[in-house]
Design a protein around this motif. Sequence first.
Motif, PDB file in Angstrom:
ATOM      1  N   ARG A  77       0.846  -1.200   0.000  1.00  0.00           N
ATOM      2  CA  ARG A  77       0.000   0.000   0.000  1.00  0.00           C
ATOM      3  C   ARG A  77       0.877   1.244   0.000  1.00  0.00           C
ATOM      4  N   GLU A  78       1.962   1.200   0.732  1.00  0.00           N
ATOM      5  CA  GLU A  78       2.894   2.324   0.743  1.00  0.00           C
ATOM      6  C   GLU A  78       3.589   2.471  -0.614  1.00  0.00           C
ATOM      7  N   LYS A  79       4.079   1.369  -1.168  1.00  0.00           N
ATOM      8  CA  LYS A  79       4.805   1.415  -2.437  1.00  0.00           C
ATOM      9  C   LYS A  79       3.914   1.836  -3.596  1.00  0.00           C
ATOM     10  N   SER A  80       2.652   1.448  -3.553  1.00  0.00           N
ATOM     11  CA  SER A  80       1.753   1.738  -4.667  1.00  0.00           C
ATOM     12  C   SER A  80       1.136   3.127  -4.584  1.00  0.00           C
ATOM     13  N   GLY A  81       1.332   3.796  -3.458  1.00  0.00           N
ATOM     14  CA  GLY A  81       0.741   5.126  -3.293  1.00  0.00           C
ATOM     15  C   GLY A  81      -0.610   5.085  -2.624  1.00  0.00           C
ATOM     16  N   ARG A  82      -1.045   3.903  -2.190  1.00  0.00           N
ATOM     17  CA  ARG A  82      -2.319   3.797  -1.479  1.00  0.00           C
ATOM     18  C   ARG A  82      -2.086   3.754   0.024  1.00  0.00           C
TER      19      ARG A  82
END
Length: 69
Positions: free
Chosen positions: A62-67
Amino acid sequence: MATSEQDPASNTIKDPADWTTGDEPATGAQESYLHTLASEAHVDVPEDLTKAEASQQIDVLREKSGRGL
């Protein structure tokens, strides 16, 4: 008054390492969401994750994907 922050003493959010069912295979919903996030983050997802491992991977992706949270 309701807030979006969790009370630290609340038991509504547990560390996946403390889940009694954490060693069971990841659920279909977890796997689906994990693969969606992995696609957005352009990373591969390990196979055969447990529920706890899938939850932890979801948080990371979620952090890496921008969510992010």
